[in-house]
Design a protein around this motif. Structure first.
Motif: not given
Lengths: 239, 243
Positions: A146, A150-151, A154, B89, B91-92, B100, B104
């Motif tokens: 994960q 997700h990190i 990307p 993070y 990019h979010m 997140l 998840k």
């Protein structure tokens, strides 16, 4: 110098058709090889950073093998040597039944080679991410998969758009080596036109312009990708 | 709630943690302080298994952190952690940062996660920043988002690793205020910090470390009033009286 310029030769049949055909193969071989390079390169690049030693080693072997043998040699190995060292039936199949043997071989050779370079960029992108990011991800209970999904991945891809652009451009230029195993792409066609008409300057000027137009188009496309991938407020450069 | 028993850790030859033992009861706030390089950050990272340790035992809510059958991701999701450099993070958006792990790890739905994110952002005073990216926020705002991100998983305890060390002086208070509020609500907290004002105000105990050892582990009043070890006395006289 005595030279009879005749630019019209480029637009006469069959030469015009050859050029168009050549562009088609240049683009086809390059795009198909890029898909392979991007896919394998991503997997191998990620594999070079994972916390499992044998996976990292395997990925390192791939990279060192494919990036340290000249591309031209690799194409010859794929095309002339591989069918001979495989079991007999497989070798015969490659030589007799494999569809478009030259083109397929060129795509695979160029793709596998470029993959090793893409892998290094993916790895450098992931390694450029501070360790604290992984810690933060793990601290919230994410698993390693994960965390990558997700990190790390990307963010890494956003960081490596500029070097990936260069790689994408290089694959179009490297595709000219496919002529050595008989792919009739742009450069091969230019040579062919030269041999038929002795108008070498025109033929290779055409090739030059074609490569420049293709690469500038790719550059424009990648600029858009880069713009879209940019993280707001992240990496505050002079732009 | 959090128990450390005789924990030893080496980075290769370097003995970073030496026989460290302490307990943090439910609802207790423990501040860990000491000079840089004393092993404070390493110690706190051992608590949720971000750093492995070679000897001793750490249990959180009865679960052994170093245990072979322990599912670390599951355990970590129950312990909130806040880092010195925020580690949002990039990019979010702020909301996605908070959603997140809810989605998840805990398997919450998008809507529920977003509602939770909004509640927490309101609580830390940042509901108007939900759609921004971390790079567009100040350090103090980022750290408050990071606290919200940790709280979103409804943790049983919170770990803070120098949460204000990377902040401009005028932003320290906005983060400390959120932490004080948390402490007053009864959250179990382990806080590595140099903010002695914060320690005085909310800590039940202070743990002082030096050269990888827990030199002093005392009630807050006692620690500030009459530290037993010379080393802690020196440390206090230095950081409480800077010019």
């Amino acid at each position: 110098m005595e030279y009879n310029w005749d630019w019209g030769v480029l637009f006469r049949e069959p030469y015009f058709g050859w050029i168009i055909d050549g562009i088609g193969w240049t683009v086809t071989v390059s795009i198909a090889a890029w898909i392979i390079a991007f896919t394998i390169g991503s997997v191998v690049g990620v594999a070079r950073t994972v916390p499992v030693r044998w996976v990292r080693s395997a990925a390192t072997v791939y990279v060192e093998l494919f990036r340290n043998i000249p591309l031209l040699v690799q194409l010859f190995l794929w095309y002339f040597v591989l069918p001979e060292v495989l079991p007999r039936e497989w070798g015969l199949w490659m030589k007799r039944e494999m569809p478009l043997p030259e083109v397929t071989t060129a795509i695979i050779g160029l793709g596998f080679y470029t993959a090793s370079r893409v892998a290094e960029q993916v790895r450098s992108g992931i390694e450029a991410i501070p360790r604290g990011q992984s810690m933060a991800g793990y601290a919230t209970g994410l698993t390693t998969v994960q965390l990558y999904r997700h990190i790390l991945v990307p963010v890494a891809y956003r960081l490596i758009v500029p070097p990936l652009t260069s790689e994408f451009l290089t694959i179009f230029k490297n595709s000219s080596l496919a002529l050595t195993i008989g792919v009739l792409e742009t450069t091969a066609r230019s040579r062919q036109i030269t041999e038929f008409t002795f108008q070498g300057f025109e033929a290779f000027t055409a090739a030059t312009v074609i490569y420049i137009v293709i690469t500038l188009t790719v550059t424009a496309f990648m600029t858009v990708v880069d713009e879209r991938a940019k993280i707001p407020g992240f990496i505050t450069g002079g732009r | 709630m959090i128990e450390l028993r005789n924990v030893d850790k080496w980075f290769d030859d370097f003995h970073v943690l030496k026989n460290c033992s302490t307990n943090i009861a439910q609802g207790e706030v423990v501040v860990v302080c000491g000079p840089s390089g004393s092993g404070k950050s390493t110690l706190i990272k051992c608590v949720n298994g971000l750093e492995p340790f070679q000897k001793g035992e750490i249990t959180v809510d009865g679960v052994s952190v170093g245990g072979k059958s322990t599912k670390l991701p599951k355990l970590r999701s129950r312990i909130g952690m806040v880092f010195q450099n925020f580690e949002l993070y990039p990019h979010m958006t702020v909301t996605d940062n908070i959603c997140l792990a809810q989605e998840k790890v805990l398997g919450r739905g998008r809507q529920e996660s977003e509602e939770k994110a909004m509640t927490l952002l309101t609580r830390v005073g940042l509901s108007d920043q939900a759609a921004k990216h971390p790079g567009q926020l100040s350090g103090g705002q980022q750290q408050r988002v990071a606290i919200a991100r940790a709280l979103a998983l409804d943790p049983i305890a919170m770990l803070f690793d120098e949460p204000t060390s990377a902040l401009d002086p005028e932003m320290i208070n906005e983060v400390l205020e959120v932490m004080v509020e948390l402490a007053e609500e009864g959250m179990t907290m382990m806080v590595v910090t140099h903010e002695m004002g914060f320690a005085r105000k909310v800590a039940n105990r202070v743990v002082f470390m030096d050269y990888g050892e827990i030199v002093e582990d005392a009630e807050t009043e006692e620690f500030f009033g009459s530290p037993r070890s010379d080393r802690a006395q020196q440390f206090l006289s230095k950081i409480l009286h800077h010019i």
